[in-house]
Structure formats: structure tokens, C-alpha cells
Design an enzyme around this catalytic site. Structure first.
Site, PDB file in Angstrom:
ATOM      1  N   ARG A 120       0.860  -1.180   0.000  1.00  0.00           N
ATOM      2  CA  ARG A 120       0.000   0.000   0.000  1.00  0.00           C
ATOM      3  C   ARG A 120       0.894   1.227   0.000  1.00  0.00           C
ATOM      4  O   ARG A 120       1.988   1.210   0.587  1.00  0.00           O
ATOM      5  CB  ARG A 120      -0.907   0.023   1.249  1.00  0.00           C
ATOM      6  CG  ARG A 120      -2.037  -1.005   1.243  1.00  0.00           C
ATOM      7  CD  ARG A 120      -3.118  -0.679   0.220  1.00  0.00           C
ATOM      8  NE  ARG A 120      -4.215  -1.634   0.220  1.00  0.00           N
ATOM      9  CZ  ARG A 120      -4.305  -2.717  -0.557  1.00  0.00           C
ATOM     10  NH1 ARG A 120      -3.329  -2.997  -1.406  1.00  0.00           N
ATOM     11  NH2 ARG A 120      -5.354  -3.507  -0.508  1.00  0.00           N
ATOM     12  N   GLU A 155      -3.526   7.548  -4.019  1.00  0.00           N
ATOM     13  CA  GLU A 155      -4.014   7.033  -5.308  1.00  0.00           C
ATOM     14  C   GLU A 155      -5.529   7.195  -5.438  1.00  0.00           C
ATOM     15  O   GLU A 155      -6.239   7.109  -4.443  1.00  0.00           O
ATOM     16  CB  GLU A 155      -3.597   5.562  -5.503  1.00  0.00           C
ATOM     17  CG  GLU A 155      -4.160   4.581  -4.493  1.00  0.00           C
ATOM     18  CD  GLU A 155      -3.641   3.162  -4.731  1.00  0.00           C
ATOM     19  OE1 GLU A 155      -2.421   2.947  -4.723  1.00  0.00           O
ATOM     20  OE2 GLU A 155      -4.492   2.274  -4.920  1.00  0.00           O
ATOM     21  N   HIS A 190      -1.747   0.443  -9.622  1.00  0.00           N
ATOM     22  CA  HIS A 190      -2.321  -0.563  -8.717  1.00  0.00           C
ATOM     23  C   HIS A 190      -2.908  -1.750  -9.503  1.00  0.00           C
ATOM     24  O   HIS A 190      -4.102  -2.018  -9.427  1.00  0.00           O
ATOM     25  CB  HIS A 190      -3.381   0.061  -7.793  1.00  0.00           C
ATOM     26  CG  HIS A 190      -3.633  -0.741  -6.553  1.00  0.00           C
ATOM     27  ND1 HIS A 190      -4.007  -0.189  -5.355  1.00  0.00           N
ATOM     28  CD2 HIS A 190      -3.576  -2.075  -6.325  1.00  0.00           C
ATOM     29  CE1 HIS A 190      -4.174  -1.134  -4.452  1.00  0.00           C
ATOM     30  NE2 HIS A 190      -3.920  -2.308  -5.024  1.00  0.00           N
TER      31      HIS A 190
HETATM   32  C1  8YV Z   1      -7.009  -5.210  -5.461  1.00  0.00           C
HETATM   33  C2  8YV Z   1      -5.083  -5.372  -3.829  1.00  0.00           C
HETATM   34  O1  8YV Z   1      -7.265  -5.438  -6.784  1.00  0.00           O
HETATM   35  O2  8YV Z   1      -5.901  -7.434  -3.079  1.00  0.00           O
HETATM   36  C3  8YV Z   1      -5.415  -6.347  -2.770  1.00  0.00           C
HETATM   37  O3  8YV Z   1      -5.178  -6.043  -1.592  1.00  0.00           O
HETATM   38  O4  8YV Z   1      -4.407  -4.427  -3.588  1.00  0.00           O
HETATM   39  C4  8YV Z   1      -5.569  -5.584  -5.224  1.00  0.00           C
HETATM   40  O5  8YV Z   1      -5.394  -6.919  -5.545  1.00  0.00           O
HETATM   41  C5  8YV Z   1      -7.330  -3.784  -5.156  1.00  0.00           C
HETATM   42  O6  8YV Z   1      -7.141  -3.515  -3.806  1.00  0.00           O
HETATM   43  C6  8YV Z   1      -8.747  -3.424  -5.568  1.00  0.00           C
HETATM   44  O7  8YV Z   1      -9.700  -3.793  -4.616  1.00  0.00           O
END
Ligand code: 8YV
Length: 329
Positions: free
Chosen positions: A241, A270, A288
Site C-alpha cells: 500500500r 491514489e 495498482h
Molecule cells: C485489489 C489489492 O485489486 O488485493 C489487494 O489487496 O491491492 C488488489 O489486488 C485492489 O485492492 C482493488 O480492490
């Protein structure tokens, strides 16, 4: 006629997944993929027992108080920093996420960023597209080696281990890692992974990969102090993150040539990207997309649907985050 439990699918999803949900539940979809304001989210959640969320929907105590019918929040992501899990648990609301199904795809992306950053792929392509490639030059766009180098993984969960396997078995890398808990000897052995302190990880790694779950406790885990420990030839990769890195400190380090480069798939604000990072050439930036392959996104959406269908039809959801809410039934 019995009424079906009502759910909101807060973000656009696959039609096949909506069709599956609709066999069991009364579904309000959002196929136009409007990002709901807080007020719209609260309004759309009235009378709903379930919600299917992406990272853009925050489920917290004020929302739960305003949506007393809500019983389950199903995140289409493995990370769930958009949930206040303690508040959900206190309100008896089940939280679920989508682990496992995205592990290998996300590990692939970590490697894509690592390779692109170390070997300056984006920078090389931009150079070529600008028409600046006029002749062979011995030191043109030289990068850092990946094979045989030291891979430092911060956060050694499922995805961290999948990255470690790629590094150790595919690229002959020496794997060092730091995590809240150490892996078992059986887990460490096949990849010869060595548990080190956080400081040693920053000092020794040629490539640092951040893959730890975000919480306020790990906000800006990488700041000026950590970057100062890193080798000037090292790269920093973030697929966790955005809040894990102090982006201004990183931009300073890149501007001053104190780091070889960075590969970032996630950003603190973001989808807005810190303009100071956009100015840097030694940074590979992706929006992302760590889990973004169609089979994996489909598997994630289906697992999120499985959680909703199971729980709202009286069964145990497959991947609860706060199973204590479910009791032993
Ligand atoms: C998601 C991600 O696609 O799974 C996670 O934690 O960061 C990604 O795989 C994104 O968070 C959208 O919900």
C-alpha cells in the site's frame, strides 16, 4: 414468496459474478462503476444486509451505525485497510477478503516491477520512443543485476513467500526477510531464506520489496532514515500500500541519486500520484495492477461472491477476517 437478502455490489464486476449473486440474493449493482461519495454509499446501503467492496469503500463505525441492517462486508482484495475490523467485530458484522487466489499473480507483478526498475525498462523505452537512440554506447542505460543479488522482502506472508520462491529458485537470489513472525525452518529451507532485522534488511538488500499489510502502525515504514541505510545501487519496490513509503523522502532520494530506482504499484493518495514522483525518471509507476489478470480478478470476484452467498444463506463464509463474529457454528 420468500424475500432474498439484499446486497450492494459497490463497484463494477463481471456479469457472470453478478448472475451468480442474483441466483441467491437481491442485488443492487453499480456496473457504471460510479465511485460513491460517502453520502451515496450510506444511501445505497440502507436496507442492505451485505456489501461487496473494493478498496474505495471504507467500512467503519459511523457507517455501521448508519447502516444497522448490514451484516457482512466482502472485500474484493486481500488487503483490507479500508475496513475498521474492530468496529465491524464490535457491531457483529463479518468481514471477508480474497486471499490465496491472487498470490501468484501479485508475486509476478512484484517481479515485473523489480526487473523493470533494476534494468531501467521504462526509462529505456521512453528514450527509444523519444528518438534519442542514435548509436550503441557502452554505458547506455546500465542498470543493476537481479540474478545472484540479495532480495530483501519486508512482509513474508503468502505473497512475500511467492516472491521469495521466484527470486531464489528462478534468479538464484539470496533471500533475506523481515516479518512480524519468523517462518518455520521447513518454509525457510527450500528458498534458503534468512530472517534478519529490519535494519539489516535495508542495509544488505540489493532489492527491497514491500509486501506487508498496511495499518497505521506501519505508516511510512520506509522514510528518509530507512532509505539512508540502503545501498545507492539498490531498488525499492512497493506492491503493498502507498502509505508504507514516505513518498517525499523517496522523491528526495531519487532526485539526489541516493537510490538506483523504485518500482511502485501503489500510492498514498491514489489514484493521485505525488507530482514529485512523476518528475523522476528512475521510477517505474503502475496504477495498482498487482492482481490485474482476468483469471485472477475473476477468481477474486467469485471468492467475494462465495463469501456473500454462503453467509447470507446461513453457511460459513470461506475466508472470514474476523471469524470470531461467526461463533463456532
Ligand atoms: C485489489 C489489492 O485489486 O488485493 C489487494 O489487496 O491491492 C488488489 O489486488 C485492489 O485492492 C482493488 O480492490
Amino acid at each position: 414468496m420468500t424475500t432474498q437478502p439484499k446486497i450492494l455490489v459497490a463497484r463494477a464486476t463481471f456479469d457472470s459474478v453478478l448472475a451468480r449473486l442474483s441466483e441467491h440474493l437481491d442485488v443492487q449493482a453499480n456496473q457504471d462503476d460510479v465511485i460513491f461519495s460517502r453520502e451515496q454509499l450510506l444511501a445505497n446501503l440502507q436496507g442492505k444486509q451485505g456489501v461487496c467492496t473494493g478498496g474505495s469503500e471504507r467500512i467503519d463505525a459511523p457507517l455501521l451505525a448508519a447502516c444497522p441492517d448490514l451484516k457482512i462486508a466482502s472485500n474484493v482484495a486481500v488487503g483490507y485497510n479500508n475496513f475498521d475490523v474492530d468496529a465491524c467485530t464490535a457491531a457483529g458484522v463479518v468481514c471477508t477478503n480474497t486471499p490465496d487466489v491472487l498470490t501468484e499473480t501479485t508475486a509476478d507483478m512484484a517481479f515485473a516491477l523489480l526487473m523493470a526498475t533494476a534494468r531501467r525498462v521504462s526509462e529505456s523505452e521512453a528514450f527509444l520512443r523519444r528518438g534519442e537512440w542514435k548509436k550503441f554506447k557502452f554505458d547506455l542505460l546500465c542498470g543493476s543485476d537481479v540474478h545472484g543479488s540479495t532480495l530483501g522482502i519486508l512482509g513474508m506472508g503468502r505473497i512475500g513467500q511467492a516472491i521469495a520462491r521466484r527470486g531464489a529458485l528462478g534468479f538464484g537470489m539470496n533471500v533475506i526477510y523481515h516479518n512480524r513472525s519468523r517462518l518455520s525452518a521447513e518454509q525457510e529451507a527450500p528458498i534458503k531464506a534468512r530472517y534478519v532485522s529490519k535494519q539489516a534488511l535495508f542495509e544488505q538488500a540489493d532489492h527491497v520489496v514491500l509486501v506487508l499489510p498496511y495499518s497505521p502502525a506501519v505508516h511510512h515504514t520506509v522514510g528518509a532514515g530507512e532509505i539512508a541505510l540502503m545501498k545507492p545501487t539498490a531498488t525499492l519496490i512497493n506492491i503493498g500500500r502507498g502509505g508504507l513509503i514516505d513518498e517525499n523522502a523517496l522523491a528526495d532520494a531519487l532526485a539526489q541519486g541516493r537510490l538506483m530506482g523504485a518500482g511502485l504499484d501503489v500510492f498514498e493518495g491514489e489514484p493521485t500520484v505525488n507530482p514529485r514522483l512523476l518528475e523522476q525518471t528512475r521510477v517505474v509507476l503502475t496504477p495498482h495492477v498487482g492482481s490485474a489478470t482476468v483469471p485472477t480478478r475473476l477468481a477474486m470476484a467469485n471468492l467475494a461472491a462465495d463469501n456473500l452467498i454462503a453467509f447470507l444463506t446461513g453457511k460459513r463464509p470461506p475466508t472470514p477476517i474476523n471469524p470470531q463474529v461467526l461463533g463456532s457454528a
